[in-house]
Design a protein around this motif. Structure first.
Motif, PDB file in Angstrom:
ATOM      1  N   PRO C 106       0.456  -1.176  -0.348  1.00 14.30           N
ATOM      2  CA  PRO C 106      -0.072  -0.461   0.052  1.00 14.30           C
ATOM      3  C   PRO C 106       0.888   1.338   0.094  1.00 14.30           C
ATOM      4  N   LEU C 107       0.367   2.405  -0.676  1.00 15.67           N
ATOM      5  CA  LEU C 107       1.310   3.271  -0.754  1.00 15.67           C
ATOM      6  C   LEU C 107       2.293   4.226   0.558  1.00 15.67           C
ATOM      7  N   PRO C 108       1.087   4.336   1.616  1.00 16.63           N
ATOM      8  CA  PRO C 108       1.179   5.063   2.921  1.00 16.63           C
ATOM      9  C   PRO C 108       2.525   4.328   3.203  1.00 16.63           C
ATOM     10  N   LEU C 109       2.691   2.524   3.445  1.00 16.82           N
ATOM     11  CA  LEU C 109       3.470   1.888   4.223  1.00 16.82           C
ATOM     12  C   LEU C 109       4.732   2.103   3.289  1.00 16.82           C
ATOM     13  N   SER C 110       4.773   2.108   1.402  1.00 16.03           N
ATOM     14  CA  SER C 110       5.594   1.911   0.922  1.00 16.03           C
ATOM     15  C   SER C 110       6.514   3.323   1.082  1.00 16.03           C
ATOM     16  N   LEU C 111       5.780   4.604   1.053  1.00 14.54           N
ATOM     17  CA  LEU C 111       6.193   5.821   1.450  1.00 14.54           C
ATOM     18  C   LEU C 111       6.820   5.739   2.815  1.00 14.54           C
ATOM     19  N   PHE C 112       6.354   5.061   3.739  1.00 15.76           N
ATOM     20  CA  PHE C 112       6.928   4.991   4.938  1.00 15.76           C
ATOM     21  C   PHE C 112       8.216   4.032   5.592  1.00 15.76           C
ATOM     22  N   LEU C 113       7.746   3.332   4.872  1.00 17.13           N
ATOM     23  CA  LEU C 113       9.758   2.400   4.443  1.00 17.13           C
ATOM     24  C   LEU C 113      10.701   3.004   3.344  1.00 17.13           C
ATOM     25  N   ALA C 114      10.418   3.686   2.412  1.00 13.84           N
ATOM     26  CA  ALA C 114      11.828   4.700   1.663  1.00 13.84           C
ATOM     27  C   ALA C 114      11.928   5.511   2.519  1.00 13.84           C
ATOM     28  N   THR C 115      10.956   6.173   3.340  1.00 11.50           N
ATOM     29  CA  THR C 115      11.423   7.641   4.732  1.00 11.50           C
ATOM     30  C   THR C 115      12.284   6.437   5.419  1.00 11.50           C
ATOM     31  N   LEU C 116      11.841   5.471   5.829  1.00  7.30           N
ATOM     32  CA  LEU C 116      13.297   5.423   6.351  1.00  7.30           C
ATOM     33  C   LEU C 116      14.301   4.546   6.289  1.00  7.30           C
ATOM     34  N   ALA C 117      14.409   3.721   4.888  1.00 12.45           N
ATOM     35  CA  ALA C 117      15.526   3.946   4.267  1.00 12.45           C
ATOM     36  C   ALA C 117      16.364   5.105   4.197  1.00 12.45           C
ATOM     37  N   ALA C 118      15.849   6.023   4.025  1.00 13.57           N
ATOM     38  CA  ALA C 118      16.671   7.384   3.430  1.00 13.57           C
ATOM     39  C   ALA C 118      17.402   8.210   5.178  1.00 13.57           C
ATOM     40  N   LEU C 119      16.498   7.565   5.672  1.00 10.32           N
ATOM     41  CA  LEU C 119      16.998   7.463   7.160  1.00 10.32           C
ATOM     42  C   LEU C 119      18.367   7.736   7.450  1.00 10.32           C
TER      43      LEU C 119
END
Lengths: 393, 507, 353
Positions: C106-119
C-alpha cells in the motif's frame, strides 16, 4: 635482527618505498573494497578489473587513452595541491577548468590568420587567465569578505557551468538569443557547441604514428609540474606561500602580505585548472560543448592527496587515475560493469589516502605476528589547517 | 597530628626526556591552605594533574582521607571531592555562568529538558554562601578574568569538592582581585575545605599559606612555615642557590630618541579602545619597561608597534621615519626587532627547520635570496650555523624542525633571529615566558648587551621582577592607558603594584 | 563597566537584526496578500509575490532547512559536515530504491519504508564521515569530500534508469488554518514531510537551547576539554550528533524523491547540500535562523522558476538559473565575520584521560 645486507640496502630503497608505500596501499585497498561493492551488486570484479587493465595498458591505443586522461588530471591535481600548500582548499577546480576551456576556445575560434607561434600560446594564456580569474574571485571572497573557499568555489562551479553553457547556447524557438560562441551551423540543428578552433590554435599531436591523439600537452603538464615544484622549493614566493599555509600568523610577522599571498595562490591554483581546460580544448577536443565538462570534479583532490601534494607525486598519481578512467570504458564494454564504479574507487582512494591509519589497521590485521614497520614515519599528507566553515575574518 | 585529607607517596612520573616527578611525597591537612611553590617546570602542575586524574603516575600512591585510591580521570577526582581550577579556565565562553556550572551534572525538569531556574537558584546560593559574587545569567566571555575564576571555583563547589587545587590562580589577576581571592580562600578553609595553592610568587605564599612545600626539578626540596620564612629563604630553596635578583648591568647612557609614540590608539573588534591615547619615547641605549597586569593593552600596544595590528589613531615614529600604519616589514626594514609574546603563534613555523626559522623575516634579502627571488640555501644554512653557536641553541643540527626544540631553545632561536642582526629598536614581549632558568639569564644578558650597544629596548613583561631587574625607566599600563611612569632605580614594588591596580599616586 | 556596555551593545544589535528581519517579513507578506487578493495580481509583481512563487519557496526551502539542521547538529558538536550534499543524494537514492521495490505494498506503507531507508542511508553515510573524522582524524573537509564523491559514484553506478517510482506524499490540508489568506494557503496545504520539517525546526531549536543534550552539544563544539573534564564523552556525542545529522540530510533526500519530484535523477541534489551550509552560516548556527535563511534561498529558487515559467527571454535562462548560487555567495560573503561558528569546529579532540 637485521642482517648487515639489509641495512646496507636500506638507504637506497627505503626512501622510495616509504614514499610510495602508503599511496599504493591506499589504491590497493580501494580496489579491493570496490571489488566487494561489485560482488554485492552482482558484478564480477575479476572480469571488470581485467578489462580495466587491458583498457588502460593493453594496447598502444589503451596507453594513449591513459595518457590523454592523465593530462588534465596533472593540471587539476597540481591546482589542488598548490592551494593546499597555501592552506587553502580548492574544491572549485571544475569551475576554473570550465572557465579556462571557454576562454581558450574563445581565442581559438577567433583571430583567423594569426601565426601558430602566437595563436596557440595566446589561447593557452587566455585559458590560464580565465581559470585564474575564477580562482582569484574565490580568493578575494575569502581574504576580504571572509567567505570560506569551500562554499564559494562550489557556488562558482555551478555559476561557471551555467555561464559556459550560455556562451555556446544554440538559442531557442521562442526568440531566445544564441550564445556569443555558439556555432551557427550546429545551432541550426539545435546543437550547442563552439566552432572548431583554428588549426593555428591547436596543440600539435605527439608522435601521432605511435600514439592515438596524444598531444604535446603531456610534456607541458610535466614541465609545469617541475616548474611548480621549483617555485615552491626554490623561490621566495614559494617560501611565502608555504609559510602562509603553515602558519599565517608567523607569515604576517615575517612581513608577508598574507591576504595577497592567499589570493595569489588561489589565482595560481585557478590558473592551473584553467590550463587543464585550455589544453583539453586545444589539444584534444578542438571545440567546446557542454557535455565535455564531464569528469573533472573532485578528481583533483584525490590526485593531490594521492601524490602527497608533491608536484611530482601528482604526476604519478595522475597516470594512475588516468589509467582507471582510461580503462573504464573498455571495462564496461568487456564486462558490462558500469564505468561509474571507478568514481566509487576514486572516493575510496581518497578516503584511504587521507586516513593512513586505516591502512595501518588493515596491515596489523593481516600481519598479526609482525609489527607493521615504519608506522611512525609514514609521511602524512599536510593539508589545509583544520577549522570550520566560519571564515577567516 | 592534624587529619590528612590528601597524601601522595612516592609519586614518579616520567615524560619523554624529562623526569617530571621524582618520588614526591606530600600531605594536605584538613582546613589548611598549602602553598606548592616552585619555578616553572619544577613539577608542581604535573603532580597536581596526577592528583586530578589528568595524568597517571608511573609509580606511587595517592591516599584520599586515608584510603588508597586510583584516580583514573578528572571525573573520578570530582566524584571523590577533588576540584581543580586550571591556569587556563575550562569554561565555555559563549554560554552563561549557570550553564557552565551545571554542565555534566545538570538540574533537570524532566528526562530531557533542563531546569534552568532551579540551577540558577543553586548557583546563587553557593555564590552567597562563600562570598563568590557572580551573576548566574552573565555570558562567560563578557566577564573579567577574576569573575571567571570565581565561576570555576563555584563549579568545583557545586560538585561538592572538599579539596581545591588552584593552579597559578593569581597570574591573571590585579592586586585587588588577588586580595578578593585570598579572602575567598580563607573563607573556604574556615568552612572545612582544604586548598592546594600552586604558585611561584613568594609574596603571595607568605600572605595566605598556612604551610609551604617547595619543589625543584621534580622533587620536594623542603617545607616551611610562613612565620619562619622570608622571601629570600624561600627563593633560595626554590632556585637552589642565591637568586640573582639583579641582572648585572651598568648605568644606562641614553642617546637620541629612537622610538616616538604619540597619542596612539588601537580599537578591538568589539569597538573598545584597548590602547588609549598612549604617548612615550624610547631612547637609544635605554630599556623602557612596560608593566601591568595582563590584558591591559600591552599585547595590542606591541602589535601596533610592530605593524601586526591596525592602529586607530596617533603616530609612531621610528628613527625619524613616520611608520604609523606601517606593515611588519616596514618596521623590520627600519631596524626594529621583535620578540613576540606568543612564539608559537607569531615567532616561528614549527615544522620548518631551524635554518628557515632563523631567516623567517629576512628570507627575501641578500644573501638569503638572489635576484628574482631565488633562494640561496647554502647561505641560509651558514647563517643558521653561526647564530645557533652564537646564541647557544642546543640542537642536533640546523635542519632540525624548530618545533622539536625545547621551549627554552625555541625562545633562544627566536632571540637569535632578532638579535642576530643590526637593530635600532628591540621590542621584547614576555621574552622569558615558559623558559628555564638558565635560558632566562642568557636572554636577559643578551637584552642588556643590546642596550649597551646603543639599541633602544622596549620591554613588556607581566613579571614585575623582570621589569624591575632590566628596565631603566618603567611605564605602567592600566585599561589601555599609561597610568604612570617611574624611574626604575627608585621604583618600589608597592608603588608599581598600586599603579597596576589603577590607583594613581596622587589619589 | 565595559562588560555591561558591550553586553548592551550585543543585545541591541541582535534586537535590531530581529526587528529588521521581522519587519521586512511583515512588509513582504502584506505585499503578497495585496498581490494575491487584489487586481494587482495581473501585474508583473505576480512574478515576485504570486501564490505559486510563495508555494515554490517553501517547497524549495524544505531540503535546505533539513540540510541546515543537519549541519547545525554536526557543527554545534564540532564536526564540519560538507558531506550533506552526498548524504542527501544517497538518502534520495535509498528512498527511491525502496519505493520502487515496495511498489506492491500500500502507498502509505511504501512511502514510510522509503523514508526509513533514506534516514538509514543518510545516517550510514554520516557514520562513515564520523569514523573518518573522529577515529581516523582525517581533515573534516576531506572526509566530507569523500562522502560526496562516494554518494555520487555509488548512486550513478547502482542507478537503473528503467526503475520508475509511482506515487508520492500528497498534500494534507489543515482545516480552518488553511483559510488564512495567502499565508494559510502556503503553510497549511503541504505534504507530510514538509510539516515534519517545520516541526523539526521548532524541536531542534528547543532541544539545542533547553535540553541537557543541547547544553552538552554546544559545550563540546565550543570547548571539548571543558566538557570532557565534566564527565561528558565528547567523541561519543559527536558520533551520535553526526549520525542524527546524516539522517536529517537523508530525510531531505527523501523529500526530494517522495514529496517533491517523485523520481530519482543522477545528481538531483544540485548543490542543495552546499546551499544548506550557507543557510546554516547565515542563520548563525541556530535552527530558527537557518530556517529564515533557507526560506530566502528557497525564494531565489522560486524566482528563478517563476521567471522561466513566465518565459522571460530578455535575460538568458542561464543567468536566471545562476540566481540561487550568486545569492548564496553574496550572503555568505556579506555575513560571515558577523556570525560566529562554534569554536572547536573541525578540530580533532583527543581525550587525555
Amino acid at each position: 635482527m637485521e642482517t648487515p645486507q639489509t641495512t646496507q640496502k636500506k638507504p637506497l630503497f627505503a626512501p622510495i618505498w616509504k614514499t610510495l608505500r602508503m599511496p599504493l596501499l591506499a589504491l590497493l585497498a580501494a580496489l579491493v573494497v570496490g571489488a566487494v561493492v561489485m560482488v554485492i551488486s552482482g558484478d564480477n570484479p575479476l572480469v571488470a578489473y581485467w578489462g580495466l587493465l587491458q583498457g588502460a595498458f593493453g594496447s598502444l591505443e589503451a596507453i594513449s587513452r591513459t595518457i590523454r586522461k592523465a593530462i588534465p588530471f596533472i593540471f587539476t591535481g597540481l591546482s589542488v595541491a598548490f592551494a593546499f600548500k597555501a592552506g587553502l582548499f580548492n574544491i572549485g577546480a571544475s569551475g576554473q577548468f570550465l572557465m579556462g576551456t571557454i576562454c581558450a576556445a574563445a581565442v581559438g575560434v577567433n583571430f583567423e590568420g594569426l601565426p601558430w607561434i602566437i595563436h596557440m600560446p595566446l589561447a593557452i594564456l587566455a585559458g590560464i587567465l580565465g581559470g585564474a580569474l575564477w580562482g582569484g574571485i574565490a580568493g578575494w571572497l575569502k581574504v576580504w569578505k571572509g567567505a570560506h573557499e569551500v562554499i564559494s568555489t562550489i557556488m562558482l562551479n555551478y555559476i561557471a557551468s551555467l555561464f559556459v553553457s550560455w556562451t555556446v547556447y544554440a538559442g531557442g524557438t521562442q526568440g531566445q538569443q544564441p550564445g556569443p560562441l555558439s556555432d551557427p551551423v550546429a545551432a541550426a540543428r539545435a546543437i550547442s557547441q563552439t566552432r572548431d578552433v583554428f588549426e593555428s590554435a591547436r596543440i600539435p599531436p605527439l608522435l601521432p604514428q605511435v600514439f592515438d591523439r596524444v598531444h604535446w600537452g603531456i610534456l607541458l603538464a610535466i614541465a609545469v609540474a617541475v616548474l611548480i615544484w621549483w617555485i615552491l622549493q626554490k623561490t621566495t614566493l614559494g617560501f611565502e606561500i608555504r609559510t602562509v599555509g603553515e602558519n599565517p600568523h608567523a607569515a604576517q610577522y615575517a612581513g608577508i602580505r598574507v591576504g595577497r599571498t592567499m589570493m595569489l595562490s588561489m589565482a595560481i591554483a585557478g590558473g592551473l585548472a584553467g590550463l587543464a581546460g585550455a589544453v583539453e580544448t586545444l589539444g584534444l577536443n578542438y571545440k567546446f560543448a557542454p557535455e565535455f565538462t564531464g569528469s573533472v570534479g573532485f578528481e583533483g583532490i584525490t590526485i593531490a592527496l594521492l601524490g602527497q601534494t608533491h608536484p611530482l607525486g601528482v604526476v604519478l598519481a595522475s597516470f594512475l587515475m588516468g589509467s582507471l578512467y582510461g580503462g573504464a570504458s573498455k571495462m564496461q564494454f568487456d564486462s558490462g560493469v558500469p564505468g561509474e564504479i571507478i568514481q566509487v574507487v576514486q572516493a575510496l582512494v581518497l578516503a584511504f589516502v587521507a586516513a593512513p591509519a586505516i591502512i595501518h589497521e588493515i596491515q596489523r590485521l593481516i600481519f598479526r605476528n609482525r609489527q607493521s614497520a615504519g608506522e611512525e614515519d609514514t609521511p602524512t599528507v599536510h593539508i589545509a589547517p583544520e577549522g570550520g566553515l566560519g571564515g577567516t575574518k | 597530628m592534624e587529619e590528612s585529607v590528601l597524601e601522595v607517596r612516592d609519586i614518579t612520573k616520567q615524560f619523554p626526556g624529562v623526569l617530571a616527578n621524582d618520588h614526591v611525597n606530600l600531605q594536605l591537612h584538613k582546613g589548611e591552605i598549602l602553598a606548592l611553590l616552585g619555578e616553572n617546570g619544577a613539577g608542581k602542575s604535573t603532580l597536581m594533574n596526577i592528583v586530578y586524574g589528568l595524568y597517571h603516575p608511573d609509580s606511587g600512591e595517592i591516599y584520599l582521607n586515608g584510603e588508597c585510591v586510583t584516580v583514573s580521570s578528572p571525573r573520578d577526582a570530582i566524584a571523590r571531592g577533588v576540584g581543580m581550577v586550571h591556569q587556563h579556565f575550562q569554561l565555555v565562553e559563549p554560554m552563561t555562568v549557570t550553564e557552565n556550572i551545571i554542565l555534566g551534572s545538570e538540574v533537570m525538569r524532566n528526562a530531557v529538558l533542563l531546569n534552568i531556574d532551579a540551577a540558577r537558584q543553586q548557583v546563587d546560593d553557593l555564590s552567597r554562601e562563600y562570598g563568590l559574587e557572580v551573576d548566574p545569567d552573565a555570558i562567560i566571555e563578557d566577564l573579567p578574568v577574576g569573575v571567571q575564576q570565581r565561576v570555576e571555583i563555584i563549579k568545583a563547589l557545586y560538585r561538592h569538592a572538599k579539596i581545591l587545587i588552584l593552579d597559578e590562580p593569581t597570574a591573571v589577576l590585579t592586586p585587588q582581585e588577588i586580595e578578593d581571592l585570598f579572602r575567598v580562600m580563607r573563607r573556604l578553609v574556615e568552612q572545612g575545605h582544604s586548598i592546594i595553592f600552586i604558585t611561584h610568587k613568594l609574596k603571595e605564599v607568605l600572605a595566605v599559606a598556612h604551610r609551604i612545600v617547595v619543589m625543584r626539578n621534580g622533587g620536594v626540596v623542603g617545607e616551611a612555615l610562613p612565620a619562619e620564612s622570608t622571601e629570600g629563604s624561600l627563593a633560595s630553596m626554590m632556585v637552589g642557590r642565591e637568586v640573582i635578583l639583579k641582572v648585572p648591568k651598568g648605568a644606562a647612557h641614553p642617546g637620541e630618541p629612537v622610538l616616538d609614540v604619540s597619542s596612539l590608539e588601537v580599537t578591538d573588534a568589539r569597538g573598545t579602545k584597548v590602547v588609549n591615547n598612549v604617548s612615550f619615547q624610547v631612547r637609544a641605549g635605554e630599556i623602557l619597561g612596560v608593566a601591568g597586569v595582563q590584558g591591559n593593552g600591552q599585547t595590542e600596544l606591541v602589535e601596533a608597534l610592530t605593524g601586526l595590528t591596525r592602529i586607530g589613531g596617533g603616530r609612531i615614529t621610528l628613527g625619524g621615519q613616520d611608520l604609523s600604519g606601517g606593515t611588519p616589514r616596514a618596521f623590520t626594514e627600519q631596524g626594529s626587532g621583535h620578540i613576540p609574546e606568543n612564539r608559537h603563534r607569531y615567532g616561528m613555523v614549527a615544522p620548518y627547520p631551524i635554518s628557515e626559522n632563523l631567516v623567517l623575516n629576512q628570507y627575501y634579502k641578500a644573501p638569503f635570496a638572489r635576484g628574482w627571488g631565488i633562494r640561496d640555501y647554502p647561505a641560509i644554512d651558514k647563517h643558521a650555523q653561526r647564530l645557533v653557536e652564537l646564541f647557544d641553541v642546543r640542537t642536533p643540527g640546523v635542519s632540525t624542525a624548530g618545533g622539536s626544540l625545547s621551549g627554552g631553545n625555541q625562545q633562544k632561536m627566536v632571540v637569535a633571529r632578532e638579535l642576530g642582526r643590526q637593530l635600532s629598536l628591540l621590542v621584547a614581549a614576555q621574552p622569558t615566558r615558559g623558559v628555564d632558568v638558565g635560558s632566562i639569564e642568557f636572554i636577559h644578558s643578551q637584552i642588556v648587551k643590546q642596550r649597551d650597544a646603543g639599541v633602544a629596548v622596549l620591554l613588556v613583561s607581566a613579571e614585575l621582577d623582570e621589569i624591575m631587574a632590566l628596565s631603566d625607566r618603567i611605564i605602567v599600563m592600566y585599561k589601555g592607558a599609561i597610568i604612570g611612569e617611574v624611574n626604575a632605580a627608585e621604583a618600589t614594588r608597592e608603588q608599581l603594584g598600586l599603579l597596576m591596580a589603577g590607583v594613581h599616586p596622587t589619589a | 563597566m565595559t562588560q555591561t556596555h558591550s553586553l548592551q551593545k550585543k543585545n541591541s544589535r541582535t534586537g535590531r537584526t530581529a526587528l529588521w528581519v521581522g519587519g521586512s517579513a511583515v512588509v513582504f507578506f502584506l505585499i503578497a496578500i495585496l498581490v494575491n487578493q487584489t487586481p494587482l495580481k495581473e501585474t508583473s509583481l505576480r512574478l515576485f509575490f504570486g501564490r505559486s512563487a510563495l508555494n515554490f519557496t517553501l517547497r524549495a526551502a524544505v531540503p535546505l532547512i533539513l540540510g541546515a539542521l543537519s549541519g547545525i547538529l554536526c557543527e554545534r558538536s564540532g564536526i564540519v559536515n560538507i558531506g550533506i550534499e552526498g548524504m542527501m543524494l544517497a538518502g534520495a537514492f535509498g528512498a527511491f530504491v525502496v519505493k520502487v521495490a515496495t511498489t506492491a505494498l500500500p502507498l502509505p506503507l511504501s512511502l514510510f519504508l522509503a523514508t526509513l531507508a533514506a534516514l538509514a542511508i543518510g545516517g550510514a553515510m554520516a557514520f562513515i564521515l564520523a569514523v573518518l573524522s573522529i577515529r581516523y582524524k582525517v581533515n573534516q573537509i576531506i572526509s566530507g569530500t569523500v562522502i560526496i564523491t562516494l554518494a555520487a559514484g555509488l548512486t550513478t553506478y547502482l542507478f537503473n534508469p528503467d526503475w520508475v517510482s509511482k506515487g508520492k506524499f500528497s498534500n494534507i490540508t489543515i482545516p480552518l488554518l488553511v483559510k488564512i489568506p495567502v499565508i494559510g494557503e502556503v503553510l497549511f496545504n503541504n505534504g507530510l514531510l514538509t510539516y515534519l520539517t517545520l516541526l523539526l525546526v521548532v524541536v531542534t531549536q528547543i532541544m539545542l537551547f533547553r535540553s541537557r543534550w543541547g547544553l552538552r552539544t554546544r559545550a563540546i563544539g565550543e570547548h571539548p576539554r571543558a566538557a570532557d573534564t565534566m564527565g561528558i564523552n565528547v567523541n561519543r556525542m559527536r558520533y551520535i550528533n553526526t549520525v542524527i545529522g546524516g539522517m536529517l540530510a537523508g530525510l531531505a533526500g527523501a523529500f526530494l524523491v517522495l514529496e517533491a519530484v517523485g523520481q530519482f535523477k543522477e545528481g538531483m541534489t544540485a548543490g542543495r547540500g552546499f546551499i544548506s551550509l550557507a543557510a546554516m552560516i547565515f542563520g548563525n548556527w541556530t535552527p530558527v535562523g537557518a530556517f529564515g535563511a533557507a526560506l530566502l534561498f528557497g525564494y531565489t529558487q522560486a524566482l528563478q522558476n517563476e521567471f522561466l515559467l513566465a518565459g522571460v527571454t530578455a535575460v538568458p535562462r542561464h543567468f536566471i538559473s545562476m540566481l540561487p548560487y550568486v545569492v548564496t555567495i553574496v550572503v555568505v560573503a556579506g555575513f560571515v565575520g558577523r556570525s560566529r561558528p562554534p569554536a572547536a569546529e573541525g578540530q580533532v579532540y583527543e581525550s587525555e584521560m
